[in-house]
Design a protein around this motif. Structure first.
Motif, PDB file in Angstrom:
ATOM      1  N   CYS A 192       0.817  -1.216   0.000  1.00  0.00           N
ATOM      2  CA  CYS A 192       0.000   0.000   0.000  1.00  0.00           C
ATOM      3  C   CYS A 192       0.851   1.267   0.000  1.00  0.00           C
ATOM      4  N   ASN A 193       2.065   1.145   0.486  1.00  0.00           N
ATOM      5  CA  ASN A 193       2.930   2.319   0.605  1.00  0.00           C
ATOM      6  C   ASN A 193       3.661   2.573  -0.703  1.00  0.00           C
ATOM      7  N   THR A 194       2.874   2.822  -1.755  1.00  0.00           N
ATOM      8  CA  THR A 194       3.430   3.108  -3.074  1.00  0.00           C
ATOM      9  C   THR A 194       2.856   4.424  -3.579  1.00  0.00           C
ATOM     10  N   ASN A 195       3.561   5.065  -4.485  1.00  0.00           N
ATOM     11  CA  ASN A 195       3.149   6.384  -4.973  1.00  0.00           C
ATOM     12  C   ASN A 195       1.934   6.331  -5.893  1.00  0.00           C
ATOM     13  N   ASN A 196       1.665   5.166  -6.491  1.00  0.00           N
ATOM     14  CA  ASN A 196       0.549   5.084  -7.450  1.00  0.00           C
ATOM     15  C   ASN A 196      -0.746   4.598  -6.796  1.00  0.00           C
ATOM     16  N   THR A 197      -0.809   4.539  -5.465  1.00  0.00           N
ATOM     17  CA  THR A 197      -2.027   4.111  -4.784  1.00  0.00           C
ATOM     18  C   THR A 197      -2.921   5.308  -4.537  1.00  0.00           C
ATOM     19  N   ASN A 198      -4.133   5.269  -5.093  1.00  0.00           N
ATOM     20  CA  ASN A 198      -5.068   6.385  -4.940  1.00  0.00           C
ATOM     21  C   ASN A 198      -6.327   6.009  -4.151  1.00  0.00           C
ATOM     22  N   LEU A 199      -6.872   4.824  -4.404  1.00  0.00           N
ATOM     23  CA  LEU A 199      -8.086   4.354  -3.741  1.00  0.00           C
ATOM     24  C   LEU A 199      -7.788   3.024  -3.064  1.00  0.00           C
ATOM     25  N   VAL A 200      -8.168   2.914  -1.799  1.00  0.00           N
ATOM     26  CA  VAL A 200      -7.885   1.689  -1.034  1.00  0.00           C
ATOM     27  C   VAL A 200      -9.195   1.142  -0.478  1.00  0.00           C
ATOM     28  N   TYR A 201      -9.449  -0.138  -0.759  1.00  0.00           N
ATOM     29  CA  TYR A 201     -10.581  -0.852  -0.177  1.00  0.00           C
ATOM     30  C   TYR A 201     -10.112  -1.547   1.109  1.00  0.00           C
TER      31      TYR A 201
ATOM     32  N   GLU B  97      -7.803  -5.961  -8.712  1.00  0.00           N
ATOM     33  CA  GLU B  97      -6.970  -4.753  -8.785  1.00  0.00           C
ATOM     34  C   GLU B  97      -6.493  -4.443 -10.204  1.00  0.00           C
ATOM     35  N   LEU B  98      -6.408  -5.446 -11.054  1.00  0.00           N
ATOM     36  CA  LEU B  98      -5.875  -5.221 -12.398  1.00  0.00           C
ATOM     37  C   LEU B  98      -6.859  -4.502 -13.305  1.00  0.00           C
ATOM     38  N   ARG B  99      -8.120  -4.427 -12.913  1.00  0.00           N
ATOM     39  CA  ARG B  99      -9.111  -3.741 -13.741  1.00  0.00           C
ATOM     40  C   ARG B  99      -8.860  -2.236 -13.767  1.00  0.00           C
ATOM     41  N   TYR B 100      -8.389  -1.695 -12.681  1.00  0.00           N
ATOM     42  CA  TYR B 100      -8.085  -0.265 -12.593  1.00  0.00           C
ATOM     43  C   TYR B 100      -6.730  -0.118 -11.906  1.00  0.00           C
ATOM     44  N   SER B 101      -5.912   0.758 -12.420  1.00  0.00           N
ATOM     45  CA  SER B 101      -4.641   1.023 -11.749  1.00  0.00           C
ATOM     46  C   SER B 101      -4.868   2.010 -10.606  1.00  0.00           C
ATOM     47  N   GLY B 102      -4.007   1.962  -9.636  1.00  0.00           N
ATOM     48  CA  GLY B 102      -4.097   2.890  -8.516  1.00  0.00           C
ATOM     49  C   GLY B 102      -5.060   2.454  -7.438  1.00  0.00           C
ATOM     50  N   ILE B 103      -5.570   1.204  -7.494  1.00  0.00           N
ATOM     51  CA  ILE B 103      -6.523   0.703  -6.512  1.00  0.00           C
ATOM     52  C   ILE B 103      -5.923  -0.488  -5.785  1.00  0.00           C
ATOM     53  N   LYS B 104      -6.078  -0.528  -4.467  1.00  0.00           N
ATOM     54  CA  LYS B 104      -5.583  -1.628  -3.651  1.00  0.00           C
ATOM     55  C   LYS B 104      -6.721  -2.192  -2.811  1.00  0.00           C
ATOM     56  N   LEU B 105      -6.634  -3.496  -2.544  1.00  0.00           N
ATOM     57  CA  LEU B 105      -7.639  -4.210  -1.758  1.00  0.00           C
ATOM     58  C   LEU B 105      -6.947  -4.942  -0.613  1.00  0.00           C
TER      59      LEU B 105
ATOM     60  N   ASN C 114       0.325   3.213   6.580  1.00  0.00           N
ATOM     61  CA  ASN C 114       0.923   2.494   5.453  1.00  0.00           C
ATOM     62  C   ASN C 114       0.371   2.879   4.089  1.00  0.00           C
ATOM     63  N   CYS C 115      -0.645   3.730   4.018  1.00  0.00           N
ATOM     64  CA  CYS C 115      -1.215   4.127   2.722  1.00  0.00           C
ATOM     65  C   CYS C 115      -1.178   5.660   2.610  1.00  0.00           C
ATOM     66  N   LYS C 116      -0.003   6.228   2.717  1.00  0.00           N
ATOM     67  CA  LYS C 116       0.134   7.680   2.816  1.00  0.00           C
ATOM     68  C   LYS C 116      -0.119   8.402   1.502  1.00  0.00           C
ATOM     69  N   SER C 117      -0.002   7.716   0.382  1.00  0.00           N
ATOM     70  CA  SER C 117      -0.227   8.388  -0.902  1.00  0.00           C
ATOM     71  C   SER C 117      -1.679   8.311  -1.354  1.00  0.00           C
ATOM     72  N   ALA C 118      -2.486   7.486  -0.710  1.00  0.00           N
ATOM     73  CA  ALA C 118      -3.873   7.302  -1.133  1.00  0.00           C
ATOM     74  C   ALA C 118      -4.708   8.531  -0.812  1.00  0.00           C
ATOM     75  N   SER C 119      -5.659   8.817  -1.686  1.00  0.00           N
ATOM     76  CA  SER C 119      -6.549   9.959  -1.489  1.00  0.00           C
ATOM     77  C   SER C 119      -7.879   9.548  -0.876  1.00  0.00           C
ATOM     78  N   ALA C 120      -8.361   8.361  -1.236  1.00  0.00           N
ATOM     79  CA  ALA C 120      -9.689   7.934  -0.810  1.00  0.00           C
ATOM     80  C   ALA C 120      -9.640   6.524  -0.239  1.00  0.00           C
ATOM     81  N   PHE C 121     -10.520   6.261   0.725  1.00  0.00           N
ATOM     82  CA  PHE C 121     -10.607   4.957   1.383  1.00  0.00           C
ATOM     83  C   PHE C 121     -12.075   4.554   1.480  1.00  0.00           C
ATOM     84  N   VAL C 122     -12.317   3.268   1.281  1.00  0.00           N
ATOM     85  CA  VAL C 122     -13.644   2.700   1.491  1.00  0.00           C
ATOM     86  C   VAL C 122     -13.522   1.625   2.555  1.00  0.00           C
ATOM     87  N   ILE C 123     -14.248   1.799   3.657  1.00  0.00           N
ATOM     88  CA  ILE C 123     -14.297   0.801   4.723  1.00  0.00           C
ATOM     89  C   ILE C 123     -15.604   0.038   4.590  1.00  0.00           C
ATOM     90  N   ALA C 124     -15.515  -1.286   4.452  1.00  0.00           N
ATOM     91  CA  ALA C 124     -16.699  -2.124   4.254  1.00  0.00           C
ATOM     92  C   ALA C 124     -16.452  -3.479   4.901  1.00  0.00           C
TER      93      ALA C 124
END
Length: 421
Positions: A163-172, A194-202, A253-263
């Motif tokens: 998760c601690n990567t520069n290209n992470t924008n949205l985290v599930y 994750e491969l459907r969209y770049s910048g997304i982590k689960l 650990n996800c300092k570059s992410a802009s948005a988070f979804v908690i579910a």
């Protein structure tokens, strides 16, 4: 840190009321039988003597003595019978009274007598607005009041490098149970791919399953294979501790992410619609997006519930004891899906240090927000039911309360809808 393992009860629960009644009745029935046998034997012992009596001059006197003895035992028999009846009846009434009190206590009627008005006399530690305390922690300063909750658990499986990567924008951030292997697999291959969209982590968040050795071995296997399991050293059933770990882990650990979804893992998320909510790019694009969702600005949305009363029935999942939370309602709840910016995630994390722990995570989350004066945005597109209307599926951000088969069915419907669009 409260875990709710030793919650004081007004009346101790009776594990098997019907069994206890049966045992009591069997005991007193046995006592009654013994008394009857004793009295019956006493009367029968007189019969041989009566049969052998010779009616002579003294025979009348002998009969009188034996008759008096017989009447004596008969009176004892009647006294014992009355005593047994009274004792049995008293025990029955006492048992019914205890069962009734336990039932009323389990249903929360006694606790309702002690609740306080949320809007008139609210106090929950730490008292007052905790914004300054939270800001002192964010700024690396020592707060003037000690925390009431310490994040003192340990993370035993930690894929922080993903998760601690520069290209992470949205985290599930999906809270799961260790034994829900099928749900996690379906999510990985449907909306969480994750491969459907770049910048997304689960990532999935679990505790330790103490009763299911197979589930723990499966968690270890998934961690090695997918590197998406975050596991804490607490009980897997402690949902609030999972929420706390989710806040801490994502904040650090996800300092570059802009948005988070908690579910949770009974939720279907529409990545396409969520991206459309937080970015100003063609939603059908499969390339990295430039988000207009400012991570340095507060944002928090979901399905908001207001005027929700705490559950006081001890046998229900979201039971809260009156000693832990004594008010008649919660602040506005967001459940079970939250979409938030990184700033809001940090506010929740650092605010949790100064908000007393509560076993119901959505209520604890609401209390943290209330003490930080954070107000969620209600969005009807966070749906709480399986949609029958195609438009609901088309516009939904999330659909909650479904099993892994329902998740797969919704995924297939969305794919079919795209094909014939």
């Amino acid at each position: 840190m409260g875990t709710g393992d030793n919650v004081p009860l007004l009346f101790p629960p009776l594990p098997s009321p019907l069994l206890q009644i049966a045992v009591l009745y069997l005991y007193f029935l046995w006592k009654s039988i013994l008394r009857l046998i004793y009295s019956s034997k006493a009367r029968q012992s007189l019969l041989p003597f009566l049969a052998k009596i010779e009616l002579n001059n003294n025979g009348q006197n002998k009969l009188s003595v034996l008759a008096d003895t017989y009447n004596h035992y008969r009176r004892q028999y009647l006294q014992h019978s009355r005593l047994i009846f009274r004792v049995t009846t008293s025990v029955l009434y006492f048992t019914i009274a205890v069962l009734l009190l336990n039932f009323l206590d389990r249903e929360g009627h006694f606790k309702n007598l002690r609740v306080r008005d949320f809007h008139g006399e609210f106090y929950y530690p730490v008292d007052g607005d905790i914004t300054r305390l939270k800001n002192s922690l964010i700024g690396g300063q020592k707060p003037w009041l000690p925390p009431v909750f310490e994040h003192d658990y340990k993370i035993v499986n930690n894929p922080k490098h993903r998760c601690n990567t520069n290209n992470t924008n949205l985290v599930y951030l999906v809270q799961s149970y260790a034994e829900n292997e099928q749900s996690r697999q379906i999510i990985r291959h449907t909306w969480g791919h994750e491969l459907r969209y770049s910048g997304i982590k689960l990532f999935f968040f679990v505790g330790v399953s103490e009763s299911d050795i197979h589930a723990q071995k499966q968690i270890e296997k998934e961690y090695i294979t997918f590197q998406d399991i975050v596991q804490g050293n607490f009980k897997d059933t402690d949902r609030s501790m999972k929420f706390a770990m989710t806040l801490k882990w994502a904040s650090r650990n996800c300092k570059s992410a802009s948005a988070f979804v908690i579910a949770d893992d009974s939720t279907y998320l529409s990545t396409k619609n969520i991206l459309a909510q937080i970015k100003d790019v063609n939603p059908s694009s499969h390339v990295a997006f430039t988000t207009q969702f400012r991570k340095d600005q507060p944002y928090w949305s979901g399905h908001v519930y207001k005027n929700i009363a705490p559950v006081r029935k001890r046998y229900l999942e979201r039971y809260v004891n009156i000693e832990e939370y004594q008010y008649d309602e919660y602040p506005p709840l967001v459940y079970p899906v939250s979409l938030m910016s990184r700033t809001t995630l940090l506010d929740f994390y650092y605010g949790s240090y100064f908000t007393a722990y509560l076993l119901v995570p959505e209520a604890w989350m609401a209390l943290i927000a209330y003490k930080l004066n954070m107000k969620p945005q209600h969005d009807e597109r966070f749906i709480q039911y399986y949609p029958n209307n195609p438009d609901d599926l088309k516009n939904a951000l999330s659909i909650s309360g479904i099993n892994y088969q329902g998740i797969y069915e919704l995924w297939k419907k969305e794919l079919d809808r795209r094909k014939f669009k």
